[in-house]
Design an enzyme around this catalytic site. Structure first.
Site: not given
Ligand code: FES
Length: 129
Positions: A35, A104
């Site tokens: 991400c 996360c």
């Molecule tokens: Fe990557 Fe939350 S989407 S840390």
């Protein structure tokens, strides 16, 4: 049911312990390659106790809420306890995260471990001086 708990929303909107500790004793930075989010933790340690902790998170709401909760959970605690903090415990303290957002909370666990490692490395280096 709402996707995010009240606690997640609260820590996302009013994150605790945001910022930088200029003379930190340990700093840890981790990222998630998928991400692209980044989390940085700063620790002030005295007598093996987490006297202060601050974070900077460039990431999603769950990552911000996780870092905020994680800092609250280790502040004032012995390093040995801070070291044991798991992402599961952080997610539980937030009254849960959606499955696809669990990674996360992993960032928070990793950032704290990395900051503690950095602290120990710096202590070792001081001994060698
Ligand atoms: Fe990557 Fe939350 S989407 S840390």
């Amino acid at each position: 049911m709402a996707l995010y708990s009240e606690k997640v929303m609260d820590h996302f909107r009013n994150p605790r312990n945001v910022g930088v500790i200029e003379d930190a004793d340990g700093i840890g930075q981790v990222g998630n390659a998928k991400c692209g989010d980044i989390m940085k933790m700063y620790l002030k340690i005295e007598n093996d106790i987490v006297e202060d902790v601050k974070f900077e998170t460039f990431g999603c709401g769950s990552a911000i809420a996780s870092s905020s909760m994680a800092t609250e959970m280790i502040k004032g605690k012995p390093l040995s306890e801070a070291m044991q903090l798991t992402n599961k415990a952080v997610a539980e303290a937030l009254d849960g995260l959606p499955d696809y957002k669990m990674h996360c909370s992993v960032l928070a666990e990793e950032a704290i471990r990395s900051a503690i490692d950095d602290y120990y490395k710096k202590q070792e280096a001081k001994k060698d001086e």
